[in-house]
Design an enzyme around this catalytic site. Structure first.
Site, PDB file in Angstrom:
ATOM      1  N   LYS A 104      46.927 -78.039 -31.036  1.00 12.55           N
ATOM      2  CA  LYS A 104      46.273 -79.259 -30.534  1.00 12.55           C
ATOM      3  C   LYS A 104      45.019 -78.800 -29.785  1.00 12.55           C
ATOM      4  CE  LYS A 104      46.196 -83.749 -29.859  1.00 12.55           C
ATOM      5  NZ  LYS A 104      45.905 -84.681 -30.967  1.00 12.55           N
TER       6      LYS A 104
ATOM      7  N   ASP B 259      59.490 -77.131 -32.793  1.00 12.23           N
ATOM      8  CA  ASP B 259      60.761 -77.845 -32.663  1.00 12.23           C
ATOM      9  C   ASP B 259      60.672 -79.179 -33.402  1.00 12.23           C
ATOM     10  OD1 ASP B 259      63.352 -78.499 -31.677  1.00 12.23           O
ATOM     11  OD2 ASP B 259      62.396 -79.766 -30.163  1.00 12.23           O
TER      12      ASP B 259
ATOM     13  N   TYR C  85      59.054 -74.556 -23.157  1.00 12.99           N
ATOM     14  CA  TYR C  85      60.484 -74.296 -22.982  1.00 12.99           C
ATOM     15  C   TYR C  85      60.767 -73.328 -21.843  1.00 12.99           C
ATOM     16  CZ  TYR C  85      62.138 -76.637 -27.198  1.00 12.99           C
ATOM     17  OH  TYR C  85      62.478 -77.566 -28.128  1.00 12.99           O
TER      18      TYR C  85
ATOM     19  N   ASP D  69      49.175 -83.475 -34.865  1.00 10.09           N
ATOM     20  CA  ASP D  69      49.422 -84.868 -35.275  1.00 10.09           C
ATOM     21  C   ASP D  69      49.117 -85.038 -36.760  1.00 10.09           C
ATOM     22  OD1 ASP D  69      46.771 -84.354 -34.589  1.00 10.09           O
ATOM     23  OD2 ASP D  69      46.411 -86.303 -33.657  1.00 10.09           O
TER      24      ASP D  69
ATOM     25  N   ASP E  87      62.162 -80.227 -37.491  1.00 15.78           N
ATOM     26  CA  ASP E  87      63.094 -81.333 -37.788  1.00 15.78           C
ATOM     27  C   ASP E  87      62.513 -82.241 -38.863  1.00 15.78           C
ATOM     28  OD1 ASP E  87      65.082 -80.599 -35.979  1.00 15.78           O
ATOM     29  OD2 ASP E  87      65.334 -82.648 -35.222  1.00 15.78           O
TER      30      ASP E  87
HETATM   31  C1  IPM Z   1      66.514 -76.384 -32.033  1.00 13.38           C
HETATM   32  C2  IPM Z   1      67.159 -77.280 -31.031  1.00 13.38           C
HETATM   33  C3  IPM Z   1      67.051 -76.631 -29.661  1.00 13.38           C
HETATM   34  C4  IPM Z   1      65.580 -76.475 -29.360  1.00 13.38           C
HETATM   35  C5  IPM Z   1      67.741 -77.422 -28.540  1.00 13.38           C
HETATM   36  C6  IPM Z   1      69.203 -77.635 -28.857  1.00 13.38           C
HETATM   37  C7  IPM Z   1      67.560 -76.765 -27.197  1.00 13.38           C
HETATM   38  O1  IPM Z   1      66.582 -78.549 -31.071  1.00 13.38           O
HETATM   39  O2  IPM Z   1      67.007 -75.242 -32.210  1.00 13.38           O
HETATM   40  O3  IPM Z   1      65.536 -76.789 -32.638  1.00 13.38           O
HETATM   41  O4  IPM Z   1      64.915 -77.422 -28.909  1.00 13.38           O
HETATM   42  O5  IPM Z   1      65.064 -75.386 -29.600  1.00 13.38           O
HETATM   43 MG    MG Z   2      65.137 -78.806 -32.585  1.00 17.50          MG
END
Ligand code: IPM
Ligand code: MG
Length: 361
Positions: free
Chosen positions: A195, A251, A146, A227, A255
């Site tokens: 990884k 990240d 990032y 993975d 999710d």
């Molecule tokens: C998160 C989001 C952010 C990230 C995006 C919106 C830049 O996906 O907070 O997980 O990737 O960190």
């Molecule tokens: Mg995210």
């Protein structure tokens, strides 16, 4: 005691859910004798519209001077919003990255909890989730891909893009410490995800995490390749307590972790650094399609406010009270649309906030 909270309503459903979180904070304040003063700060699309940039220096300074930052969500529809015609460093999400970096918030904690009342919403088979699960993803937030050097160029007529994944041992050590500290307050197990079979940065990660582990003999450390971790999260999420990982892996895995709970509208997050200042936001996005319709689930933001009380203000009892009020409302059968099931009572954003406040009285 007075606490100064910088509040970033942001975009989409952000303003509605933040309003409910403030309502709940005020109710807690009234009950336990605290005062929360709010200063509104612009970030994301709202800031672009007002100032031309996603986060101004002044906005960042206001956050720096506050005791904690409460954020709704930023961003719009990436296909239709004019914000996404701007260069990447001027888009709403750039504000989020700038505030994380600017406040030194290198540790992101995202709980993934299966709420027993919402077990039916979980997409995993009941035999996998029986008894529930409760783990956290501890994600490094200000390093790695990032924030590494990046550019796009054309070499001999061929377009080429470069992103760099860099970590030094100090960056790894400080997030690893957070991982072990949190594990100490939970079930004392850290699973470090990397990884290391391919990446140098992961081999360093693994080595440094192991060094830090020596300072925490009471916490059990295991390593897992990313993975495999993605697979284990759906195969057997109960095995995890604290998943410790770098920015990009975190990240993606966070999710996935939120999805396996079946209720992303319920999941909070905290971003922390060396001191007490933290940024608290729901794990979900700005949901522009339902913005302004009183449909959004405010619970993730309210739970984020509870995390703020716990981590920035050391108000554990008050945080417990908020969590208990939420469980009571769910037990009484109230649901927003995203977590609704047959035979229960559907309510809007505002009503959900009111119900939680009622149970705090
Ligand atoms: C998160 C989001 C952010 C990230 C995006 C919106 C830049 O996906 O907070 O997980 O990737 O960190
Ligand atoms: Mg995210």
């Amino acid at each position: 005691m007075n606490y100064n909270v910088a509040v970033i309503p942001g975009d989409g459903i952000g303003p509605e859910i933040v309003t409910e979180a403030k309502k709940v904070l005020d109710a807690v304040g009234k009950k336990y004798g605290h005062n929360f003063s709010y200063t509104e700060v612009l970030m994301g699309g709202a800031s672009i519209d007002a100032t031309g940039v996603p986060l101004t220096e002044e906005a960042l300074l206001t956050c720096k001077k506050s005791d904690a930052v409460l954020l709704g969500a930023v961003g719009g529809n990436t296909n239709t919003s004019p914000w996404y015609k701007l260069p990447p460093n001027l888009r709403p999400e750039a504000g989020l990255l700038a505030i994380r970096k600017g406040l030194g918030l290198f540790a992101n904690i995202r709980p993934a909890v299966l709420f027993p009342q919402l077990a039916a919403a979980c997409p995993l088979r009941p035999d996998i989730t029986e008894g529930g699960f409760d783990f956290v993803v501890m994600r490094e937030l200000t390093g790695g891909l990032y924030f590494g050097e990046r550019h796009t160029e054309t070499v001999n007529g061929v377009r080429k893009a470069v992103d760099t994944l860099t970590y030094d041992e100090n960056e790894i050590r400080r997030i690893a410490k957070w991982g072990f500290e949190i594990a100490r307050k939970r079930n004392k197990r850290v699973c470090s995800v990397d990884k290391a079979n391919v990446l140098d940065s992961s081999r360093l990660w693994r080595a440094v995490v192991k060094e830090v582990a020596a300072e925490y003999p009471d916490v059990e450390l295991s390593d897992m390749l990313v993975d495999n971790c993605a697979m284990q999260l759906v195969r057997d999420p109960k095995q995890f307590d604290v998943i410790l990982t770098e920015n990009m892996f975190g990240d993606i895995l966070s999710d996935e972790a939120s999805m396996v709970t079946g209720s992303i509208g319920m999941l909070s997050s905290a971003s922390l650094g060396e001191g007490k200042l933290g940024l608290y936001e729901p794990s979900h996005g700005s949901a522009p399609d339902i913005a302004g319709q009183n449909k959004a689930n405010p619970i993730a933001t309210i739970l984020s406010a509870a995390m703020m009380l716990r981590y920035s203000f050391d108000l554990d009892e008050e945080a417990d009270a908020i969590e208990a009020a939420i469980h009571a409302v769910l037990n009484d059968g109230f649901r927003t649309g995203d977590i609704m099931s047959e035979g229960l009572t559907q309510v809007g954003t505002k009503e959900m906030g009111d119900l939680i406040v009622e149970r705090l009285a």
